[in-house]
Write an enzyme that holds these catalytic residues in place. Sequence first.
Site, PDB file in Angstrom:
ATOM      1  N   THR A  51      -3.674  -2.534   7.219  1.00  0.00           N
ATOM      2  CA  THR A  51      -3.644  -1.801   5.950  1.00  0.00           C
ATOM      3  C   THR A  51      -3.845  -0.311   6.182  1.00  0.00           C
ATOM      4  OG1 THR A  51      -4.490  -3.729   4.773  1.00  0.00           O
ATOM      5  CG2 THR A  51      -4.734  -1.605   3.680  1.00  0.00           C
ATOM      6  N   TYR A 139     -10.018 -11.218  14.571  1.00  0.00           N
ATOM      7  CA  TYR A 139      -9.062 -11.250  13.459  1.00  0.00           C
ATOM      8  C   TYR A 139      -8.011 -12.304  13.763  1.00  0.00           C
ATOM      9  CZ  TYR A 139      -5.946  -9.252   9.839  1.00  0.00           C
ATOM     10  OH  TYR A 139      -5.151  -9.052   8.743  1.00  0.00           O
ATOM     11  N   LYS A 167     -12.452 -12.329  10.775  1.00  0.00           N
ATOM     12  CA  LYS A 167     -11.617 -12.103   9.596  1.00  0.00           C
ATOM     13  C   LYS A 167     -10.559 -13.197   9.617  1.00  0.00           C
ATOM     14  CE  LYS A 167      -8.520  -8.916   7.192  1.00  0.00           C
ATOM     15  NZ  LYS A 167      -7.791  -7.622   7.219  1.00  0.00           N
TER      16      LYS A 167
END
Length: 297
Positions: A51, A139, A167
């Site tokens: 992001t 992640y 995550k």
Amino acid sequence: MTTTAPPFGRALCAMITPFDEAGALDLDGAQALAVHLVREGCDGLVLSGTTGESPTTTDAEKAALVTAVREAVGERASVVAGVGTFDTRHTVELTLAAEKAGADGVLVVSPYYSRPPQDALEAHFREIADASGLPVMLYDIPGRTGTRIEPETMIRLAEHPRIVAVKDCSYDLLGTQKVLNRTELAYYAGCDEHILALYAVGAAGYVSTVANVVPARLRAILDTFEAGDTPVSARLQQRATPLIEAMMSAGLPGTVTAKALLHALGLPAGPVRAPLRPAGRETADGLLAEYERLVAA
């Protein structure tokens, strides 16, 4: 199941990286946005994730962003630096730079494209965790990287003292619960539609792209659940669904949709860097309409 306090807080925003109109890093904008997000309920900020357009920012820009945001938020929120690449050596270098710049932890995605087998993947994460004193958030997003961190691999990695969190974008609720049951890893929902579902089975919180624009609304999902009002928490998750879908499942990356909304709201954002392209006018108007419906509810 996780019993210790979440290492980075509960409500984390995967923060966009503001650029100026010429496309240069906007550190003043990053500081202003970071302060706004913390004021609106974010416990932590994850910088230079996907992001945050990490594929198109330089190593120097990544370090400068950590330094600037750390200065802006002080100790009011955790600062987690995205450092994952498909190159173990480069990832170690970024980890050391993040530590020097003042990060509280690092987010390390599975190496993408090369698709290493599980033993190589485990060695990759261990080398990074060994390289600094920072806690590590793994992640797991196989839809982007092409490689799953298998539950048994995750369980072995949890033995490392600095691998403390995940995550989770695996879309595998059974696998997630297996790891939660057998480790002390703090799981964070990486997909906004799963915030309540994962929290209810023992996750620590979330790392959210949508939190760039509605941080207080998403935090309320956790707060009401913690207060014992599950029906209200469920309703808040449901009310957020149209905006989550518009931002994350409508064909554009979350970076693009978040920046379009932030721009409409008068918050620092700026353009996206190529190969991404900005949202068109019709898309931006649709996003704003969903945002306004949510905040009016």
